[in-house]
Design a protein around this motif. Structure first.
Motif, PDB file in Angstrom:
ATOM      1  N   THR A  37       0.846  -1.186   0.000  1.00  0.00           N
ATOM      2  CA  THR A  37       0.000   0.000   0.000  1.00  0.00           C
ATOM      3  C   THR A  37       0.881   1.236   0.000  1.00  0.00           C
ATOM      4  N   ASP A  38       0.309   2.368   0.374  1.00  0.00           N
ATOM      5  CA  ASP A  38       1.107   3.589   0.506  1.00  0.00           C
ATOM      6  C   ASP A  38       0.911   4.182   1.890  1.00  0.00           C
ATOM      7  N   GLY A  39       1.733   5.139   2.224  1.00  0.00           N
ATOM      8  CA  GLY A  39       1.709   5.738   3.549  1.00  0.00           C
ATOM      9  C   GLY A  39       0.416   6.451   3.878  1.00  0.00           C
ATOM     10  N   VAL A  40      -0.223   7.051   2.890  1.00  0.00           N
ATOM     11  CA  VAL A  40      -1.464   7.790   3.144  1.00  0.00           C
ATOM     12  C   VAL A  40      -2.562   6.848   3.632  1.00  0.00           C
ATOM     13  N   LEU A  41      -2.756   5.729   2.961  1.00  0.00           N
ATOM     14  CA  LEU A  41      -3.804   4.790   3.381  1.00  0.00           C
ATOM     15  C   LEU A  41      -3.513   4.220   4.764  1.00  0.00           C
ATOM     16  N   ASN A  42      -2.245   4.055   5.083  1.00  0.00           N
ATOM     17  CA  ASN A  42      -1.886   3.588   6.418  1.00  0.00           C
ATOM     18  C   ASN A  42      -2.179   4.684   7.445  1.00  0.00           C
ATOM     19  N   LYS A  43      -1.804   5.908   7.139  1.00  0.00           N
ATOM     20  CA  LYS A  43      -1.977   7.031   8.066  1.00  0.00           C
ATOM     21  C   LYS A  43      -3.444   7.311   8.382  1.00  0.00           C
ATOM     22  N   ILE A  44      -4.323   7.192   7.402  1.00  0.00           N
ATOM     23  CA  ILE A  44      -5.741   7.504   7.637  1.00  0.00           C
ATOM     24  C   ILE A  44      -6.516   6.343   8.259  1.00  0.00           C
ATOM     25  N   GLY A  45      -5.865   5.205   8.474  1.00  0.00           N
ATOM     26  CA  GLY A  45      -6.507   4.082   9.152  1.00  0.00           C
ATOM     27  C   GLY A  45      -7.137   3.038   8.259  1.00  0.00           C
ATOM     28  N   ALA A  46      -7.073   3.216   6.949  1.00  0.00           N
ATOM     29  CA  ALA A  46      -7.681   2.239   6.039  1.00  0.00           C
ATOM     30  C   ALA A  46      -6.983   0.889   6.130  1.00  0.00           C
ATOM     31  N   VAL A  47      -5.670   0.895   6.242  1.00  0.00           N
ATOM     32  CA  VAL A  47      -4.913  -0.362   6.338  1.00  0.00           C
ATOM     33  C   VAL A  47      -5.273  -1.081   7.635  1.00  0.00           C
TER      34      VAL A  47
END
Length: 172
Positions: A37-47
């Motif tokens: 994935t990418d850092g943005v999806l991890n940061k916003i909680g989607a991951v």
């Protein structure tokens, strides 16, 4: 002369599709997934939503969230190292075109070895890629729908195209 167009055998859309995707992963007996994935999806909680569902299904997961827009050879190599280190048996691409392309490159090298530039072109790989599940979070590139991966070779200043042989078809 006819042409063939290959797309995944299973496409899930709409409310609840993330949980349904995890059920499909579980039903195939996968034990440990590399999530690309990418850092943005991890940061916003989607991951975290995805890993929580995987945990509930008793599927372990390792997250590689450093995919750049226009993923690079380095992204593929770093993700592959993580996959090998943790003994993952499948790859989940989670995001848009860049995570999908990076994940396809990782899955290709996981079974074929070598470097991604060894597979530049069409039908260069000899073995099917590691099973890959694409979970799309955007509309636009359709990378989740094709067997091609586009990886940036920063040293040569080009984008390489590789055609990946798919593994067993995923279906419900």
């Amino acid at each position: 002369m006819s042409n063939a167009f290959y797309i995944p055998s299973l496409n899930l859309m709409g409310a609840g599709c993330l949980a349904d995707a995890v059920k499909t992963i579980e039903s195939h007996g996968f034990q440990k997934a590399l999530i690309v994935t990418d850092g943005v999806l991890n940061k916003i909680g989607a991951v975290n939503k995805l890993t929580t569902l995987l945990d509930e299904a008793q599927v372990a997961a390792v997250v590689y969230d450093e995919t750049k827009p226009n993923p690079t050879i380095e992204n593929v190599n770093d993700g592959l190292a993580l996959l090998k280190e943790h003994g993952c048996d499948c790859v989940i691409s989670f995001g848009g075109g860049s995570p999908h392309d990076c994940a396809k490159g990782i899955a290709l090298l996981a079974t074929n070895g070598g470097e991604i530039k060894d597979y530049e072109g069409v039908d260069v790989s000899k073995k099917p890629q590691l099973p890959l599940i694409a979970i799309n979070t955007t509309a636009g590139t359709a990378s989740e729908m094709t067997r091609f991966c586009i990886i940036t070779d920063e040293a040569r200043h080009i984008k390489m195209l590789s055609w990946t042989k798919t593994s067993r078809q995923l279906s419900q």
